[in-house]
Design a protein around this motif. Structure first.
Motif, mmCIF file in Angstrom:
data_model
loop_
_atom_site.group_PDB
_atom_site.id
_atom_site.type_symbol
_atom_site.label_atom_id
_atom_site.label_comp_id
_atom_site.label_asym_id
_atom_site.label_seq_id
_atom_site.Cartn_x
_atom_site.Cartn_y
_atom_site.Cartn_z
ATOM 1 N N ALA A 1 2.207 1.879 -3.192
ATOM 2 C CA ALA A 1 1.704 2.518 -4.152
ATOM 3 C C ALA A 1 1.091 3.907 -3.975
ATOM 4 O O ALA A 1 1.235 4.703 -4.937
ATOM 5 C CB ALA A 1 -0.074 1.667 -4.040
ATOM 6 N N ALA A 2 1.132 4.300 -2.767
ATOM 7 C CA ALA A 2 0.876 5.845 -2.275
ATOM 8 C C ALA A 2 1.756 6.439 -2.576
ATOM 9 O O ALA A 2 1.649 7.677 -3.191
ATOM 10 C CB ALA A 2 0.620 5.773 -0.511
ATOM 11 N N SER A 3 3.111 6.294 -2.442
ATOM 12 C CA SER A 3 4.250 6.969 -2.879
ATOM 13 C C SER A 3 4.208 7.322 -4.367
ATOM 14 O O SER A 3 4.679 8.000 -4.830
ATOM 15 C CB SER A 3 5.557 6.595 -2.265
ATOM 16 N N ARG A 4 3.968 6.021 -5.053
ATOM 17 C CA ARG A 4 4.132 6.059 -6.371
ATOM 18 C C ARG A 4 3.082 7.125 -7.135
ATOM 19 O O ARG A 4 3.327 7.801 -8.129
ATOM 20 C CB ARG A 4 3.957 4.540 -7.135
ATOM 21 N N TYR A 5 1.879 7.135 -6.250
ATOM 22 C CA TYR A 5 0.833 8.118 -6.956
ATOM 23 C C TYR A 5 0.462 9.239 -6.111
ATOM 24 O O TYR A 5 -0.511 9.839 -6.355
ATOM 25 C CB TYR A 5 -0.489 7.152 -6.971
ATOM 26 N N GLU A 6 1.581 9.657 -5.539
ATOM 27 C CA GLU A 6 1.598 10.847 -4.766
ATOM 28 C C GLU A 6 1.202 12.081 -5.781
ATOM 29 O O GLU A 6 1.693 12.461 -6.612
ATOM 30 C CB GLU A 6 3.050 11.264 -4.184
ATOM 31 N N ILE A 7 -0.086 12.746 -5.129
ATOM 32 C CA ILE A 7 -0.374 14.125 -6.118
ATOM 33 C C ILE A 7 0.588 15.086 -5.926
ATOM 34 O O ILE A 7 0.763 15.710 -4.485
ATOM 35 C CB ILE A 7 -1.808 14.382 -5.510
ATOM 36 N N ARG B 1 0.651 -1.102 -0.087
ATOM 37 C CA ARG B 1 0.010 0.261 0.073
ATOM 38 C C ARG B 1 0.902 1.213 -0.023
ATOM 39 O O ARG B 1 0.636 2.167 -0.645
ATOM 40 C CB ARG B 1 -0.889 -0.005 1.274
#
Ligand code: 1OR
Length: 409
Positions: free
Chosen positions: A6-12, A3
């Motif tokens: 994924a969160a760091s990859r999709y950081e806005i 998780r």
């Protein structure tokens, strides 16, 4: 993938939300016909503005480091100092410089001078210049300068000085009056003749026709106002006659008033979304043509049924728009605040005022008269017409189908 991964990859990215919000607001306001084209222009402008800001910051830092601001008048005469003194413009003049180098010079110079020149600090008084003229010449000159916006804020003595200082220059078809990249010598008012304006840029090094003058107008003020090289080439397309004013007189009489006005309206004009359809040069011309008007609470700015003499941009305060139906009772239809405008409808439709406008509290407006509107607002016409469709929908909702503004167009 975890998780966390994924969160760091999709950081806005931090700016994304604001960027998209601003863009969305612009789309809603301007309702472009072609969204892709609009988006391309919007982001290109955004990038350009950011680059200019960065250049300005760099220049400010450099100036602090070299311990000097610009000396008014120095750079265009070739004895600039500080960050400008190594500019190739001052050393590699050939008869016909390549358009690419012209564009580079212009772009480098533009931000430097436009930002750092302070007309308030310019005490270069200069000598009064008088070029004798026949009565007939004086009469033609008075006619030619009548509609020159940057002369309008002058007092009568200054106008007299201007008329004295101008001298006539005749041109033949094909003559170059101004070449992009050159130093500024004169300011010109057209007496007669047709002239083409060409601009070369970094991205488009071959000079492109960007506009033309047909028998009236003025040009050549930019280089004199901002101490930068000529921003465009102006070529005579017919035999013609010009009234010229030397650089020193221009700076002595015109500069302070004109710069002040452009500065005063710069921010206002940047906040009017409709005016993004104009180039920044065209917006400067609008600034030259605007005049301040102030009103008290409750005052009537526009009366329904009157003939139209111009339009207003709202600088501060709120304007209430009301329409009287058949029973003569006025109904409020909208409110306009900073960045908005009123009074354009009658100018577009060539009909009497379709609504009244009143002040809610004190209001400060910038007035653009009908002649200036017709000369300067052409590029905004489509946006204004689209907004008129909105008025129509609104009125039909309030009063029924009796109102049909598209008949007027
Ligand atoms: P100047 O002293 O730089 C050339 O000498 C003159 O052409 C310039 O002052 C203006 O008076 C005039 N951009 C820059 N200068 C223009 C433009 C212009 N049009 C007339 N001049 N643009 C055309 C806008 C319709 C913008 C082109 C991107």
């Amino acid at each position: 993938m975890s998780r966390d991964a994924a969160a760091s990859r999709y950081e806005i990215p931090g700016q994304l939300q604001q960027l998209l919000l601003d863009f969305t607001v612009s789309c809603l306001v301007e309702r472009p016909a072609d969204l892709v084209e609009f988006a391309a222009d919007y982001f290109a402008q955004l990038r350009q503005r950011r680059t200019e800001q960065q250049q300005q910051q760099q220049t400010a830092v450099q100036q602090q480091q070299t311990g000097g601001g610009l000396v008014a008048g120095s750079a265009a005469h070739g004895n600039g100092h500080g960050p400008e003194s190594d500019d190739s413009m001052l050393t590699d003049e050939s008869d016909e410089p390549s358009p690419e180098s012209l564009a580079n010079r212009f772009n480098r110079r533009k931000s430097v001078f436009a930002e750092s020149y302070d007309p308030e600090g310019d005490d270069d008084e200069g000598e009064k210049v008088v070029h004798p003229k026949s009565d007939q010449q004086r009469h033609r000159l008075a006619e030619a300068v009548k509609n020159i916006f940057i002369f309008r804020s002058l007092d009568p003595d200054q106008v007299q000085d201007v008329l004295d200082a101008m001298f006539e220059k005749t041109v033949d078809s094909g003559d170059y009056v101004i070449r992009q990249g050159d130093d500024g010598d004169n300011f010109y008012v057209i007496d007669s003749g047709a002239f083409h304006i060409y601009v070369a840029t970094d991205t488009e090094p071959t000079k492109r026709l960007v506009g033309q003058y047909e028998g009236s107008g003025s040009f050549g003020e930019l280089a004199l106002m901002y101490n930068m090289p000529r921003a465009a080439t102006v070529q005579a397309m017919s035999h013609g006659s010009l009234w010229a004013m030397d650089r020193t007189t221009f700076r002595r009489i015109i500069l302070k008033t004109a710069c002040k006005k452009r500065k005063m309206y710069e921010t206002l004009l940047e906040t009017v979304p409709m005016l993004r359809a104009l180039t920044s040069y065209e917006r400067m011309n609008v600034a030259d043509a605007l005049n301040p008007r102030t009103f008290e609470d409750g005052e009537c700015i526009i009366r329904q049924g009157d003939a139209a003499d111009g339009m207003y941009f709202v600088e501060t305060g709120t304007v209430r728009i009301a329409v009287a139906g058949e029973n003569e009772i006025e109904v409020e239809v909208s409110r306009v605040t900073k960045g908005g405008y009123v009074g354009e409808l009658a100018l577009v439709t060539h009909r009497p005022r379709a609504a009244s406008a009143y002040c809610v509290g004190p209001v400060r407006l910038a007035f653009l008269d009908v002649q200036a509107f017709e000369r300067l607002m052409g590029p905004c016409m489509n946006i204004m017409k689209r907004n008129i469709d909105d008025y129509e929908d609104q009125l039909v909702r309030i009063f029924g189908s009796r109102f049909n503004m598209s008949d007027f167009r």
